[in-house]
Design a protein around this motif. Structure first.
Motif, PDB file in Angstrom:
ATOM      1  N   GLY A  99      10.528 -11.596  10.465  1.00 48.26           N
ATOM      2  CA  GLY A  99      10.736 -10.479  11.389  1.00 48.26           C
ATOM      3  C   GLY A  99      10.233  -9.176  10.823  1.00 48.26           C
ATOM      4  O   GLY A  99       9.349  -9.126   9.973  1.00 48.26           O
ATOM      5  N   GLY A 100      10.824  -8.075  11.276  1.00 49.71           N
ATOM      6  CA  GLY A 100      10.477  -6.744  10.761  1.00 49.71           C
ATOM      7  C   GLY A 100       9.561  -5.985  11.681  1.00 49.71           C
ATOM      8  O   GLY A 100       8.703  -6.552  12.350  1.00 49.71           O
ATOM      9  N   HIS A 101       9.758  -4.689  11.754  1.00 48.47           N
ATOM     10  CA  HIS A 101       8.953  -3.809  12.604  1.00 48.47           C
ATOM     11  C   HIS A 101       8.416  -2.671  11.751  1.00 48.47           C
ATOM     12  O   HIS A 101       9.094  -2.149  10.873  1.00 48.47           O
ATOM     13  N   GLN A 137       0.825  -1.202   0.000  1.00 55.94           N
ATOM     14  CA  GLN A 137       0.000   0.000   0.000  1.00 55.94           C
ATOM     15  C   GLN A 137       0.863   1.259   0.000  1.00 55.94           C
ATOM     16  O   GLN A 137       0.759   2.144   0.848  1.00 55.94           O
ATOM     17  N   VAL A 138       1.737   1.314  -1.012  1.00 50.81           N
ATOM     18  CA  VAL A 138       2.625   2.449  -1.221  1.00 50.81           C
ATOM     19  C   VAL A 138       2.460   2.950  -2.647  1.00 50.81           C
ATOM     20  O   VAL A 138       1.916   2.256  -3.511  1.00 50.81           O
ATOM     21  N   LEU A 191       0.235  -3.509   6.285  1.00 49.63           N
ATOM     22  CA  LEU A 191       1.374  -3.463   7.204  1.00 49.63           C
ATOM     23  C   LEU A 191       0.891  -3.571   8.646  1.00 49.63           C
ATOM     24  O   LEU A 191       1.458  -4.324   9.450  1.00 49.63           O
ATOM     25  N   ARG A 192      -0.183  -2.861   8.955  1.00 46.89           N
ATOM     26  CA  ARG A 192      -0.729  -2.880  10.320  1.00 46.89           C
ATOM     27  C   ARG A 192      -1.213  -4.269  10.727  1.00 46.89           C
ATOM     28  O   ARG A 192      -1.055  -4.699  11.872  1.00 46.89           O
ATOM     29  N   ALA A 248      -3.345   9.318  -0.061  1.00 47.95           N
ATOM     30  CA  ALA A 248      -3.526   8.038  -0.752  1.00 47.95           C
ATOM     31  C   ALA A 248      -3.178   6.871   0.156  1.00 47.95           C
ATOM     32  O   ALA A 248      -3.862   5.836   0.151  1.00 47.95           O
ATOM     33  N   LEU A 249      -2.131   7.020   0.967  1.00 54.48           N
ATOM     34  CA  LEU A 249      -1.758   5.953   1.895  1.00 54.48           C
ATOM     35  C   LEU A 249      -2.797   5.787   2.995  1.00 54.48           C
ATOM     36  O   LEU A 249      -3.158   4.661   3.363  1.00 54.48           O
ATOM     37  N   VAL A 250      -3.302   6.908   3.508  1.00 51.24           N
ATOM     38  CA  VAL A 250      -4.324   6.843   4.555  1.00 51.24           C
ATOM     39  C   VAL A 250      -5.574   6.140   4.041  1.00 51.24           C
ATOM     40  O   VAL A 250      -6.136   5.249   4.699  1.00 51.24           O
ATOM     41  N   VAL A 251      -6.029   6.508   2.864  1.00 49.42           N
ATOM     42  CA  VAL A 251      -7.238   5.907   2.287  1.00 49.42           C
ATOM     43  C   VAL A 251      -7.034   4.426   2.028  1.00 49.42           C
ATOM     44  O   VAL A 251      -7.890   3.592   2.354  1.00 49.42           O
ATOM     45  N   ALA A 252      -5.878   4.065   1.455  1.00 55.14           N
ATOM     46  CA  ALA A 252      -5.622   2.664   1.126  1.00 55.14           C
ATOM     47  C   ALA A 252      -5.546   1.791   2.367  1.00 55.14           C
ATOM     48  O   ALA A 252      -5.982   0.628   2.352  1.00 55.14           O
TER      49      ALA A 252
END
Length: 281
Positions: free
Chosen positions: A275-277, A202-203, A263-264, A252-256
């Motif tokens: 892994g990954g944060h 979502q980028v 990611l959330r 656009a990121l907020v809407v998507a």
């Protein structure tokens, strides 16, 4: 918030650095006239790509990231943010790299991690992916085959990248190529990767590519801008050109991500090997 006008270029670059810089200057001038603030030029913009991937082709001219050629690129960029690929001189080894500049200098530099076929006969592999801040937002960069690996884009998204720039020298199929490049199976893969990487993270995705032919390569061009929903909003097709679009990136990121945030909603405990944060924007 006003939108960010961005552009991705498809064009042919070769060993003639002066001719390459003339094309770069023309693209920057054309982009500036259209109000573009972020411009992506292809992999190997300065000096051209390899003549083949059979391990026998010589390298393009090796250029230092703090050398005169990159400084010249930065001077041409001026108040724009510009990315361009080059062969990076790192002493005893060279890397297939992409640099991000403004008139103030270098903002970021990425060394290609994933190497197709025999590219490793000519370049050392890079070792990671990192996002960085620019006047137009937080960017991530990758090169060509890097985008075939979901971990590449995910690493950048988790590092807070809002826009990912992928520069390429992506050719058509090496065996049984379709005479119609628009129907080529490697061109289709190129497009699928662009859309999938934008959607799953979502980028905003900016994809530049070489066009025309060089050595044994026939490049698919297809420079494009993809929104966070995976929709192509501008595309050059299989010829040279500039894909231009204006997107309010933050909105656009907020809407998507409002309903289903990819990611959330990750469950890192279910795939601990990855892994990954998530870095909050």
């Amino acid at each position: 918030m006003s939108g960010l006008r961005m552009a991705a270029v498809a064009d042919n670059f070769d060993r003639d650095l002066e001719a390459d810089f003339a094309k770069v200057a023309a693209h920057i001038a054309a982009a500036r006239a259209r109000g573009v603030r972020l411009l992506a030029l292809p992999e190997a913009t300065l000096g051209g790509y390899l003549l083949s991937l059979d391990g026998t082709a010589g390298n393009p001219p090796a250029l230092a990231v703090d050398g005169p050629e990159v400084k010249r690129l930065a001077a041409l960029a001026g108040d724009m943010v510009v990315t361009a690929g080059y062969c990076e001189d790192a002493g005893e080894v060279t890397y297939n790299s992409v640099v991000c500049v403004t008139g103030d200098g270098v903002l970021g530099n990425h060394r290609k991690v994933h190497q197709p076929l025999n590219e490793d006969a000519n370049y050392r592999a890079g070792t990671g992916f990192a996002a960085f801040d620019t006047p137009v937002g937080r960017l991530g960069m990758m090169i060509c085959y890097d985008k075939a690996f979901p971990e590449s884009a995910r690493a950048l998204a988790l590092d807070g990248a809002e826009v990912i720039v992928c520069v390429s020298a992506w050719p058509g199929a090496a065996t049984n190529p379709d005479p119609d490049l628009a129907k080529d199976r490697w061109k289709r893969r190129f497009d699928l990767f662009d859309r999938a990487r934008a959607l799953e993270n979502q980028v905003v995705w900016l994809s530049a590519n070489q066009s025309g032919t060089f050595g044994s390569m026939r490049f698919v061009a297809s420079a494009k801008v993809v929104d966070p929903g995976g929709e192509v909003v501008a595309d050059t097709g299989v010829g040279p050109g500039m894909a231009v679009a204006e997107i309010d990136v933050r909105e656009a990121l907020v809407v998507a991500r409002r309903a289903m945030g990819h990611l959330r909603d990750r469950r890192p405990e279910a795939y601990p090997a990855l892994g990954g944060h998530l870095v909050e924007a």
